[in-house]
Design an enzyme around this catalytic site. Sequence first.
Site, short mmCIF file in Angstrom:
data_model
loop_
_atom_site.label_atom_id
_atom_site.label_comp_id
_atom_site.label_asym_id
_atom_site.label_seq_id
_atom_site.Cartn_x
_atom_site.Cartn_y
_atom_site.Cartn_z
N SER A 57 0.87 -1.17 0.00
CA SER A 57 0.00 0.00 0.00
C SER A 57 0.91 1.22 0.00
O SER A 57 1.85 1.30 0.79
CB SER A 57 -0.93 -0.01 1.21
OG SER A 57 -1.97 0.91 0.99
N GLU A 58 0.64 2.17 -0.89
CA GLU A 58 1.64 3.20 -1.20
C GLU A 58 1.87 4.20 -0.06
O GLU A 58 2.83 4.95 -0.10
CB GLU A 58 1.31 3.92 -2.51
CG GLU A 58 -0.01 4.64 -2.57
CD GLU A 58 -1.12 3.74 -3.09
OE1 GLU A 58 -1.01 2.51 -2.99
OE2 GLU A 58 -2.12 4.29 -3.58
N ASN A 59 1.02 4.20 0.98
CA ASN A 59 1.32 5.06 2.12
C ASN A 59 2.49 4.53 2.93
O ASN A 59 2.99 5.22 3.82
CB ASN A 59 0.09 5.25 3.01
CG ASN A 59 -0.47 3.95 3.53
OD1 ASN A 59 -0.54 2.95 2.81
ND2 ASN A 59 -0.88 3.94 4.77
N SER A 118 8.50 4.18 -0.35
CA SER A 118 7.37 3.45 -0.92
C SER A 118 7.28 3.68 -2.43
O SER A 118 7.01 2.75 -3.19
CB SER A 118 6.08 3.90 -0.24
OG SER A 118 5.00 3.09 -0.64
#
Lengths: 217, 233
Positions: free
Chosen positions: A46-48, A88
Amino acid sequence: MPSDQDRILARAAREVVSGQIVNLGIGLPTRLFHYLPTEMEVLIHSENGVLGCQPLAPGSEADLEMIDSGGAYIGTRPGASVFDSALSFAMIRRSRVDITFMGAFEVDQLGNLANWKIPGKFSPGIGGAMELAQKVDRLVVLCSHNDKHGNPKILRQCRLPLTAPRCVSRIITDKAVMEVTDAGLEVIDIAEGLEVAALRAATEAELIIDEQRLGRF
Amino acid sequence: MTLLNQKLTAIETAIATIPDGASIMVGGFGSPGTPFALLDELLAQGQRRLTLIKNDANEPDIGIGRLIRAGRVERLITSHIGLNRIAIEEMNQGRLAVEMHPQGLLAEKIRCAGAGHYGFLTDIGLGTEIAGKRREIECDGQTWAIEPAIRADVALVHADLADAYGNLVYRGTAINFNPLMAMAADRTIAQAFKVQAPGSLVPEAIHTPCAFINQVVQVATASSEQGRSVHAV
């Protein structure tokens, strides 16, 4: 009878290979986790800033500092890691994420994708979609074949601002599974009970269809 | 420069150093990592005409959402504001200037300022509508967009754990933009749930070394506000 969304997600789960790093976009793709075989060993990115997240087990207490990029509270699986936003996106730009699933407003036969802006109506910002679309090797679009007014979403050429040009590998809708190839949009599977003529009528893009090899889903 | 042994500060004193018109980086992705206590103090003190740099706009009633609602923010540099309908409305009415960047580019522009560089070259966004807004150059036979770094006057960050010198440890997905922003501003104010004596943190486990931190404020552990941000997905 499964809903259209269930059918899309069940078919999409077959695109994932054990051992992959997988990013799930906000909305419908987020639910794909529940359609993967439980024994499958994949890490959800998840890109966070998390690799190896999973939905919270029912009844378990949320950790307020653990969310995915859609804002849902998450848990992690063995082998998970957390990191900052620059790292990320380094993971994304270096193509270390193997496959990503995203929704679409429009997608076209060249593999162009528009899923972030409708000028004058909807412009909340692009978030992480541009880099995911441009840099992840395999991008699978999950969307309804037509919008709520029945207009085609699978087009000859996108009209809305692009998320990224020529980035889509495969499109899975309630009506068909289509692969973007150099020759054009090739239909791999067609929905159970749907005629080829009806599929063509619901689609603006030119479709390459070999009826002998066509699968059903 | 702040002397090592003088960083532990009362929240009112730390925020009072911020003038009207300041540019302020704010950590957080949604709620996790957002320095809610520092932002609430900023709201209470009344600084105006602020430029905020944050991944998102929080939600209308929390974090920077409250500052936007109160008309304190002139300009917002961000990546996605879809969870804040007030911010979208203020933008559409022309009352809030919003500058949007793809999320990874925003993070990298901040990281770059923190590393002391002018900017970087990237192929992200070539062939999209953001392409025409940036300078491009040819290098080794390929086209690249120039992305200047983004710095700020002040950074407000949230850590789980700090020591009195300002060494910081973040937790979970509350890391996000915090370590990048901590390095990219002229002054950085950190809030932490726990502040310990120097020597109590494991040196290898420190995410942000104290050299980048000017003031440390101890805040109460996870307020209910931080738990409010649950979204249906």
